[in-house]
Design a protein around this motif. Structure first.
Motif, PDB file in Angstrom:
ATOM      1  N   LYS A   3      36.320   4.514   4.214  1.00  0.00           N
ATOM      2  CA  LYS A   3      37.517   3.797   4.652  1.00  0.00           C
ATOM      3  C   LYS A   3      37.098   2.649   5.551  1.00  0.00           C
ATOM      4  O   LYS A   3      36.190   2.773   6.357  1.00  0.00           O
ATOM      5  N   THR A   5      37.966  -0.176   8.490  1.00  0.00           N
ATOM      6  CA  THR A   5      38.850  -0.379   9.638  1.00  0.00           C
ATOM      7  C   THR A   5      39.692  -1.620   9.360  1.00  0.00           C
ATOM      8  O   THR A   5      39.397  -2.410   8.455  1.00  0.00           O
ATOM      9  N   GLU A   6      40.718  -1.785  10.168  1.00  0.00           N
ATOM     10  CA  GLU A   6      41.571  -2.964  10.010  1.00  0.00           C
ATOM     11  C   GLU A   6      40.781  -4.251  10.250  1.00  0.00           C
ATOM     12  O   GLU A   6      41.003  -5.250   9.585  1.00  0.00           O
ATOM     13  N   LYS A   7      39.861  -4.221  11.202  1.00  0.00           N
ATOM     14  CA  LYS A   7      39.051  -5.407  11.485  1.00  0.00           C
ATOM     15  C   LYS A   7      38.107  -5.712  10.319  1.00  0.00           C
ATOM     16  O   LYS A   7      37.882  -6.874   9.989  1.00  0.00           O
ATOM     17  N   GLN A   8      37.563  -4.677   9.707  1.00  0.00           N
ATOM     18  CA  GLN A   8      36.697  -4.891   8.535  1.00  0.00           C
ATOM     19  C   GLN A   8      37.499  -5.485   7.379  1.00  0.00           C
ATOM     20  O   GLN A   8      37.025  -6.380   6.679  1.00  0.00           O
ATOM     21  N   LYS A   9      38.719  -4.983   7.189  1.00  0.00           N
ATOM     22  CA  LYS A   9      39.575  -5.547   6.142  1.00  0.00           C
ATOM     23  C   LYS A   9      39.910  -7.004   6.444  1.00  0.00           C
ATOM     24  O   LYS A   9      39.905  -7.856   5.555  1.00  0.00           O
ATOM     25  N   ALA A  10      40.188  -7.286   7.725  1.00  0.00           N
ATOM     26  CA  ALA A  10      40.484  -8.660   8.117  1.00  0.00           C
ATOM     27  C   ALA A  10      39.265  -9.543   7.869  1.00  0.00           C
ATOM     28  O   ALA A  10      39.391 -10.663   7.360  1.00  0.00           O
ATOM     29  N   ASP A  13      39.091 -10.298   4.174  1.00  0.00           N
ATOM     30  CA  ASP A  13      40.117 -11.268   3.760  1.00  0.00           C
ATOM     31  C   ASP A  13      39.777 -12.680   4.230  1.00  0.00           C
ATOM     32  O   ASP A  13      39.948 -13.642   3.483  1.00  0.00           O
ATOM     33  N   ALA A  28      37.906 -12.194  12.805  1.00  0.00           N
ATOM     34  CA  ALA A  28      38.324 -10.790  12.751  1.00  0.00           C
ATOM     35  C   ALA A  28      38.044 -10.044  14.045  1.00  0.00           C
ATOM     36  O   ALA A  28      38.851  -9.218  14.477  1.00  0.00           O
ATOM     37  N   TYR A  52      35.215  -3.591  -1.419  1.00  0.00           N
ATOM     38  CA  TYR A  52      36.551  -4.043  -1.012  1.00  0.00           C
ATOM     39  C   TYR A  52      36.754  -5.506  -1.403  1.00  0.00           C
ATOM     40  O   TYR A  52      37.806  -5.867  -1.942  1.00  0.00           O
TER      41      TYR A  52
END
Length: 152
Positions: A3, A5-10, A13, A28, A52
């Motif tokens: 999974k 983290t939100e920062k990794q997803k940011a 993106d 990020a 991702y």
């Protein structure tokens, strides 16, 4: 798959937008240039980050690129006159004055015919069928010389 983290997803993106790992990491994680310069490229090596980014790129392409069904549906609607286009018309409003207006009208007949033609090509409606019957004779020519044979 791990999974993110939100920062990794940011980060992912931002990276898709800029293709710059350092800048994406800075946005990020809100950190210094030195830290971003070290950690940004490190993140790109991680398998979960790569996966991702690949999934997001595939999703973006799926949203942007029309599928075959969508194209066929559009051509069918065009052929049937269900597609409307906006056209600017100029109307007289009295004493030499005109006013431009936008109206919706059915697409032109030539566009509908072109859509029908493309659909016909897709379904092979316009191929010519040629039946060939007959007997073709086969002639075999033996022009290979045997070893030791005279060429005269």
């Amino acid at each position: 798959m791990n999974k993110l983290t939100e920062k990794q997803k940011a980060f992912c993106d931002y990276y898709i937008e800029s293709l710059n790992a350092t800048e994406s990491y800075k946005k990020a994680y809100n950190c210094s240039d030195r830290v971003a310069n070290i950690n940004g490229p490190k993140l790109l090596v991680k398998t979960s980050i790569k996966n991702y980014i690949s999934e997001r790129l595939k999703q973006i392409n799926d949203e942007r690129i029309a599928k075959a069904e969508e194209v066929l549906e559009f051509l069918s609607k065009s052929m049937r006159g269900e597609i409307k286009e906006e056209v600017v018309v100029v109307e007289s409003v009295g004493e030499g004055a005109t006013e431009a207006r936008i109206i919706k009208k059915q697409i032109a007949a030539r566009d509908r015919i072109k859509a029908a033609e493309l659909l016909g090509k897709r379904y092979a409606l316009f191929t010519e069928k040629v039946n060939v019957d007959g007997n073709m004779g086969v002639v075999i020519i033996d022009d290979i010389k045997e070893d030791g044979a005279d060429e005269n």
